[in-house]
Design a protein around this motif. Structure first.
Motif, PDB file in Angstrom:
ATOM      1  N   TYR A 101      -7.727  -6.338   7.954  1.00  0.00           N
ATOM      2  CA  TYR A 101      -8.209  -4.953   8.048  1.00  0.00           C
ATOM      3  C   TYR A 101      -8.422  -4.483   9.491  1.00  0.00           C
ATOM      4  CZ  TYR A 101      -8.830  -4.314   3.050  1.00  0.00           C
ATOM      5  OH  TYR A 101      -8.607  -4.166   1.713  1.00  0.00           O
ATOM      6  N   GLU A 163      -0.716  -1.098   2.355  1.00  0.00           N
ATOM      7  CA  GLU A 163      -0.986  -1.237   0.927  1.00  0.00           C
ATOM      8  C   GLU A 163      -2.287  -1.986   0.634  1.00  0.00           C
ATOM      9  OE1 GLU A 163       2.418  -2.938  -1.048  1.00  0.00           O
ATOM     10  OE2 GLU A 163       3.311  -0.955  -1.268  1.00  0.00           O
ATOM     11  N   PRO A 165      -5.998  -2.628  -0.196  1.00  0.00           N
ATOM     12  CA  PRO A 165      -6.952  -1.729  -0.857  1.00  0.00           C
ATOM     13  C   PRO A 165      -7.946  -1.165   0.155  1.00  0.00           C
ATOM     14  CG  PRO A 165      -6.911  -3.905  -1.902  1.00  0.00           C
ATOM     15  CD  PRO A 165      -6.057  -3.991  -0.693  1.00  0.00           C
ATOM     16  N   LYS A 166      -8.375   0.066  -0.082  1.00  0.00           N
ATOM     17  CA  LYS A 166      -9.355   0.675   0.819  1.00  0.00           C
ATOM     18  C   LYS A 166     -10.696  -0.045   0.677  1.00  0.00           C
ATOM     19  CE  LYS A 166      -7.753   5.329   1.515  1.00  0.00           C
ATOM     20  NZ  LYS A 166      -7.814   5.482   2.934  1.00  0.00           N
ATOM     21  N   ASP A 171     -14.341   4.435   2.069  1.00  0.00           N
ATOM     22  CA  ASP A 171     -14.475   5.461   1.039  1.00  0.00           C
ATOM     23  C   ASP A 171     -15.738   6.280   1.252  1.00  0.00           C
ATOM     24  OD1 ASP A 171     -13.146   3.396  -1.667  1.00  0.00           O
ATOM     25  OD2 ASP A 171     -12.144   4.618  -0.149  1.00  0.00           O
TER      26      ASP A 171
END
Length: 178
Positions: A101, A163, A165-166, A171
């Motif tokens: 990340y 790709e 995931p967040k 969020d």
């Protein structure tokens, strides 16, 4: 060469090569336009998927690879000898998550996030081919920067790093901009 012949050649090349093969490499081998190759690859992906074949063509970054379908895993694994190769430790998984990340990232930055030393977990990730050294920063000590490999993408089934995931924190940040 007609399109059917080209598809046959590509299928054979992907089968023999094993690893993802870039559009540039296919262009060099087949001596045809990159856009033609991309169109043919898209057609082949659709054909492989619509005929419920045991193999599929997967796109990884700008390359293509022939692979078995995940739904056949239970049958295929019966052929593969059991290895004592254990999975990743929690420390290695934490480090891998941080690297994936935050890449490119230094060991010190990883350790600051984890709160513990990460030398061993980074070494393990490099040995497993999931992480690689991507250079050095131009500052005191010239620290190594790390990032994920194409093998990481392949292992986790991603076409590219976007790709992933967040994260929940991301969020929440997006929700605060309303």
């Amino acid at each position: 060469m007609n399109k059917k012949e080209i598809k046959g050649i590509i299928e054979g090349i992907l089968y023999i090569w094993g690893d993802p093969l870039s559009v540039s490499s296919l262009k060099e081998i087949l001596e045809i336009d990159k856009n033609d190759i991309k169109n043919i690859m898209n057609e082949m992906i659709i054909e492989f998927n619509s005929n419920d074949r045991g193999l599929q063509i997967v796109k990884i970054k700008d390359g293509y690879q022939l692979a078995t379908r995940p739904i056949h895993y239970e049958y295929i694994k019966k052929l593969i000898p059991k290895k004592s190769n254990k999975g990743l430790s929690n420390a290695a998984l934490e480090s891998l998550s941080i690297i994936s990340y935050k890449q490119p990232i230094t060991r010190v930055e990883i350790e600051n996030i984890r709160g513990v030393k990460s030398d061993k977990s980074i070494t393990t990730l490099i040995e497993k081919g999931l992480v690689e050294e991507q250079g050095r920063l131009d500052r005191t000590g010239k620290p190594i920067i790390y990032g994920t490999t194409d093998n990481f993408l392949k292992h986790f089934g991603f076409k590219d790093i976007n790709e992933l995931p967040k994260l929940k924190d991301e969020d929440l940040e997006e929700n605060n901009t309303d």
